[in-house]
Design a protein around this motif. Sequence first.
Motif, PDB file in Angstrom:
ATOM      1  N   ARG A   1       0.825  -1.202   0.000  1.00 25.88           N
ATOM      2  CA  ARG A   1       0.000   0.000   0.000  1.00 25.88           C
ATOM      3  C   ARG A   1       0.866   1.261   0.000  1.00 25.88           C
ATOM      4  O   ARG A   1       0.581   2.225  -0.715  1.00 25.88           O
ATOM      5  CB  ARG A   1      -0.916  -0.007   1.230  1.00 25.88           C
ATOM      6  N   LYS A   2       1.949   1.248   0.765  1.00 28.05           N
ATOM      7  CA  LYS A   2       2.850   2.402   0.784  1.00 28.05           C
ATOM      8  C   LYS A   2       3.529   2.584  -0.569  1.00 28.05           C
ATOM      9  O   LYS A   2       3.699   3.713  -1.054  1.00 28.05           O
ATOM     10  CB  LYS A   2       3.894   2.222   1.879  1.00 28.05           C
ATOM     11  N   GLN A   3       3.929   1.479  -1.183  1.00 20.10           N
ATOM     12  CA  GLN A   3       4.544   1.565  -2.506  1.00 20.10           C
ATOM     13  C   GLN A   3       3.562   2.118  -3.528  1.00 20.10           C
ATOM     14  O   GLN A   3       3.922   2.943  -4.377  1.00 20.10           O
ATOM     15  CB  GLN A   3       5.039   0.184  -2.936  1.00 20.10           C
ATOM     16  N   PHE A   4       2.301   1.671  -3.465  1.00 23.14           N
ATOM     17  CA  PHE A   4       1.285   2.142  -4.397  1.00 23.14           C
ATOM     18  C   PHE A   4       1.092   3.652  -4.264  1.00 23.14           C
ATOM     19  O   PHE A   4       1.069   4.386  -5.268  1.00 23.14           O
ATOM     20  CB  PHE A   4      -0.032   1.413  -4.149  1.00 23.14           C
ATOM     21  N   ARG A   5       0.973   4.147  -3.054  1.00 26.62           N
ATOM     22  CA  ARG A   5       0.756   5.574  -2.841  1.00 26.62           C
ATOM     23  C   ARG A   5       1.976   6.392  -3.301  1.00 26.62           C
ATOM     24  O   ARG A   5       1.828   7.488  -3.840  1.00 26.62           O
ATOM     25  CB  ARG A   5       0.432   5.853  -1.377  1.00 26.62           C
ATOM     26  N   ARG A   6       3.163   5.844  -3.082  1.00 26.63           N
ATOM     27  CA  ARG A   6       4.376   6.556  -3.499  1.00 26.63           C
ATOM     28  C   ARG A   6       4.447   6.669  -5.021  1.00 26.63           C
ATOM     29  O   ARG A   6       4.776   7.732  -5.571  1.00 26.63           O
ATOM     30  CB  ARG A   6       5.605   5.836  -2.958  1.00 26.63           C
ATOM     31  N   LEU A   7       4.124   5.577  -5.725  1.00 21.83           N
ATOM     32  CA  LEU A   7       4.191   5.606  -7.184  1.00 21.83           C
ATOM     33  C   LEU A   7       3.045   6.432  -7.778  1.00 21.83           C
ATOM     34  O   LEU A   7       3.223   7.072  -8.821  1.00 21.83           O
ATOM     35  CB  LEU A   7       4.159   4.189  -7.740  1.00 21.83           C
ATOM     36  N   MET A   8       1.885   6.435  -7.117  1.00 22.44           N
ATOM     37  CA  MET A   8       0.778   7.230  -7.628  1.00 22.44           C
ATOM     38  C   MET A   8       1.051   8.721  -7.478  1.00 22.44           C
ATOM     39  O   MET A   8       0.539   9.533  -8.264  1.00 22.44           O
ATOM     40  CB  MET A   8      -0.526   6.862  -6.912  1.00 22.44           C
ATOM     41  N   ARG A   9       1.838   9.104  -6.493  1.00 25.12           N
ATOM     42  CA  ARG A   9       2.208  10.514  -6.373  1.00 25.12           C
ATOM     43  C   ARG A   9       3.040  10.969  -7.573  1.00 25.12           C
ATOM     44  O   ARG A   9       3.026  12.154  -7.932  1.00 25.12           O
ATOM     45  CB  ARG A   9       2.956  10.761  -5.071  1.00 25.12           C
ATOM     46  N   ARG A  10       3.755  10.039  -8.179  1.00 21.67           N
ATOM     47  CA  ARG A  10       4.526  10.377  -9.377  1.00 21.67           C
ATOM     48  C   ARG A  10       3.612  10.639 -10.578  1.00 21.67           C
ATOM     49  O   ARG A  10       4.062  11.214 -11.578  1.00 21.67           O
ATOM     50  CB  ARG A  10       5.494   9.245  -9.716  1.00 21.67           C
ATOM     51  N   CYS A  11       2.361  10.189 -10.508  1.00 22.05           N
ATOM     52  CA  CYS A  11       1.419  10.354 -11.611  1.00 22.05           C
ATOM     53  C   CYS A  11       0.552  11.598 -11.465  1.00 22.05           C
ATOM     54  O   CYS A  11      -0.348  11.821 -12.297  1.00 22.05           O
ATOM     55  CB  CYS A  11       0.517   9.123 -11.724  1.00 22.05           C
ATOM     56  N   LEU A  12       0.762  12.394 -10.425  1.00 23.33           N
ATOM     57  CA  LEU A  12      -0.027  13.606 -10.223  1.00 23.33           C
ATOM     58  C   LEU A  12       0.647  14.784 -10.926  1.00 23.33           C
ATOM     59  O   LEU A  12       1.884  14.830 -11.013  1.00 23.33           O
ATOM     60  CB  LEU A  12      -0.164  13.893  -8.731  1.00 23.33           C
TER      61      LEU A  12
END
Length: 344
Positions: free
Chosen positions: A178-189
């Motif tokens: 879950r932490k990895q998902f949120r970190r990578l999704m921040r790169r998509c903002l």
Amino acid sequence: MSAEDLQGAPVWRRAVLLLPRLRIQNANAVSSPMTWGWPAMTAFLGAMTAAERRLGRDAGIKFYGVGMVCHGFEPQVTRGGYTRSFHLTRNPVLPNGATAAIVEEGRAHLDLTLVFDVEVTEGQDGEAERQALAQRVAQLVQGMRIAGGSVMPALPGNRRPPRPLLELLPVGHADDERKQFRRLMRRCLPGFALVSRDDLLQARLEALRQADVDASPLDAWLDLSRLTSRAHKVSRQKADGTVEESAEWRYDSREGWIVPIPVGFAGLSGLHPAGSVAGARDAATPLRFVEGVYSIGQWISPHRLRGWSDLFWWAEHDEASRLYRCRNDYAPLPTTAEAAATES
């Protein structure tokens, strides 16, 4: 199978491959006879399959699903009030000098990030090996067409273009994933991800059938695809004590930014043997006549997604119903009333 064969079989690890900020020029903006706009998910799943085939079996990577985050959408249209017309190209004249017919084609420029659900061999455990494989896939995609459009190089500027990324998913650690998902999704903002909302279509169909038992799924789909305004009676009391009544037009509430989308195809005929249908593109593949399948999608910010299953789309085939469609596991959070009803 012998013990030696089992020992020599490669071990596969689940991972995510992120190709950030792809610029696609002149992508297809008319994905079906009834919708226009962002290309259908079938186009991105087709690009994923084409990339896997070009890489070959020895590349050490398998593709299972694709997620997409939109950063920019620029349709090539002429605006005139509420009417929009696509920019069309003039085809060369015919050999006899006559003017060739104009076939209307919609095009759009896209800025997006692609995220793939993949598996890699155990030999890709090192960061250098993973980065080399991610760079190889990115270079391959640069020479492909995605949704009929050309992948363009990054614009020159002061900032370095973001690099592709290939990361292994934590095994057996839900919190780390879950932490990895949120970190990578921040790169998509900033951006918006397209998810499936089949639940909205079913709920609207049930609501329409309360007023009309003959309502069809098409009625529910069309009702969700438009902005509906209704007149509401408004009463205002004047200073002299009299009441003035008037009508106020209000739009029906919507469940976020929802859009009609094509999600696949439904078979109209049986499977014809390869080469038996005249004019087919591929004479070595069985052929079936199909029609489009439609549903409802929603654009949602990546930071509001809960996990990879909310983002990824994959292809599903049901031979019994002759259905070929794209699936997505996004499920909205229940409202307070729904949560209370579930607990009770």
